[in-house]
Enzyme design. Structure first.
Site, PDB file in Angstrom:
ATOM      1  N   CYS A 140      27.030  64.777  28.571  1.00 49.27           N
ATOM      2  CA  CYS A 140      27.856  64.924  27.372  1.00 49.27           C
ATOM      3  C   CYS A 140      28.946  63.853  27.360  1.00 49.27           C
ATOM      4  CB  CYS A 140      28.484  66.313  27.328  1.00 49.27           C
ATOM      5  SG  CYS A 140      27.263  67.639  27.359  1.00 49.27           S
ATOM      6  N   CYS A 195      32.648  64.874  28.192  1.00 45.37           N
ATOM      7  CA  CYS A 195      32.877  65.727  29.358  1.00 45.37           C
ATOM      8  C   CYS A 195      34.211  65.377  30.020  1.00 45.37           C
ATOM      9  CB  CYS A 195      31.743  65.570  30.364  1.00 45.37           C
ATOM     10  SG  CYS A 195      31.951  66.583  31.855  1.00 45.37           S
ATOM     11  N   CYS A 224      26.042  67.468  37.360  1.00 51.11           N
ATOM     12  CA  CYS A 224      25.472  68.032  36.144  1.00 51.11           C
ATOM     13  C   CYS A 224      24.213  67.253  35.757  1.00 51.11           C
ATOM     14  CB  CYS A 224      26.491  67.976  35.002  1.00 51.11           C
ATOM     15  SG  CYS A 224      25.964  68.845  33.492  1.00 51.11           S
TER      16      CYS A 224
END
Length: 354
Positions: free
Chosen positions: A80, A83, A76
């Site tokens: 975040c 996550c 990714c």
């Protein structure tokens, strides 16, 4: 007489002992070989991902994989902090192997496939994803094909090429305040996550793809009122998740994230829901509802059992088939139905005004 003659011949007795020992070792190594077979065919995964111990069945043998979430990549471009499916490997199945697994799932009763990651548009700039979407809709004729993405890698030409084969596109957005998104890690450089969200909403309308929003409610956004933006964007569903800890992913010593600071209480989550009770498309999912009510396939097409607060993998469906692998999934089908996991998920049945 036979035993007496053997005792009188040390050489014969020694050969018998050696033969017995060789037989024992052969059986032992045969069992070890069957335990540690490959997780999938095609390119071999790293050794650490192949050492899966034998497990006791965790689910019902008769479970039908009606709705499956295939996290075909862990990579990714966002970071975040909460996550719960992090970049622990960079492995992606070859396309033909992925298609073989998807066909096995269809034959086992799958009606809906959801592609996720990681960021699914990152691998081969979305073309790999597009080919799987087209395969599932055209070849397998699945009623519903959907994607969950952060939206940062999506381009209009993808919609032009593959949009007709996609039923639902869900974009993850946790806040309509750019600073909050920065603190969460849902951002890349100086790009506006919110502006991109609105742009993708327009493309979904133009290319006739049902638009959905996913939000993870955490300590950074729990007091935010998102009503105005959600109503303006008008998604078919606004899925609201309570921040969840998964050992080895976003919590614990082996984790790539430290999500403890993002966690909110059940009461805080309920207060957020109360603030947004007038939003008709809101679909709430607490930790209780979410943990075991999803059928999740990882990048090796192994079902992940989350019942113990971590992700314990089954054997790959490519090696043992769907029926055997799904028995280790820990899937709670009753909770899946209770949380509204089965809904009108084909855009042909939604009767949307494009």
């Amino acid at each position: 007489m036979l035993l007496s003659s053997l005792m009188d011949s040390p050489r014969v007795l020694l050969q018998l002992c050696l033969s017995t020992i060789l037989s024992i070792f052969t059986k032992v190594f045969s069992n070890v070989g069957s335990w540690y077979g490959g997780a999938c065919r095609g390119p071999n995964p790293p050794p650490s991902d192949r050492n899966i111990q034998p497990q006791k069945p965790a689910g019902e043998a008769g479970t039908t994989p009606t709705s499956v979430n295939y996290h075909f990549t862990r990579k990714c471009n966002y970071k975040c902090g909460f996550c719960f499916h992090t970049a622990k490997t960079s492995f992606v199945l070859p396309l033909e192997e992925a298609k073989r697994g998807l066909r096995l799932l269809k034959e086992a009763g799958m009606e809906k496939i959801n592609f996720s990651g990681g960021e699914p548009f990152l691998h081969e700039r979305g073309d790999f994803l597009g080919k799987m979407v087209q395969f599932c809709k055209v070849e397998l004729q699945l009623p519903s094909v959907s994607i969950v993405s952060n939206g940062s890698m999506i381009r209009e030409n993808w919609f032009q090429k593959y949009g007709e084969f996609l039923d639902i596109l869900a974009i993850s957005c946790d806040s309509f305040d750019e600073e909050t998104n920065q603190m969460i890690g849902r951002t890349q450089g100086k790009k506006s996550h919110i502006e991109n969200l609105y742009k993708i909403r327009g493309w979904c309308q133009q290319y006739k793809v049902a638009f959905k929003i996913n939000s993870v409610i955490n300590s950074f956004n729990v007091h935010e009122d998102m009503t105005e933006h959600i109503n303006e964007l008008n998604p078919v569903r606004w899925k609201v998740f309570q921040c969840l800890l998964i050992d080895g992913e976003n919590a614990g010593e082996a984790a790539l994230r430290e999500a403890e600071k993002f966690v909110i209480s059940d009461q805080q989550f309920q207060e957020f829901l109360d603030t947004h009770r007038a939003v008709s498309c809101l679909v709430p999912e607490s930790n209780e509802k979410m943990r075991n009510s999803y059928l999740i396939l990882d990048e090796y097409m192994r079902f992940l059992d989350c019942r113990e607060g971590r992700k314990d993998p089954s054997r790959s469906i490519l090696d043992v088939g769907v029926k055997d692998a799904i028995s280790f999934s820990g899937f709670d089908e009753k909770m899946f139905l209770k949380r509204g996991g089965k809904y009108v998920w084909s855009k042909a049945d939604m009767k949307l005004e494009w």
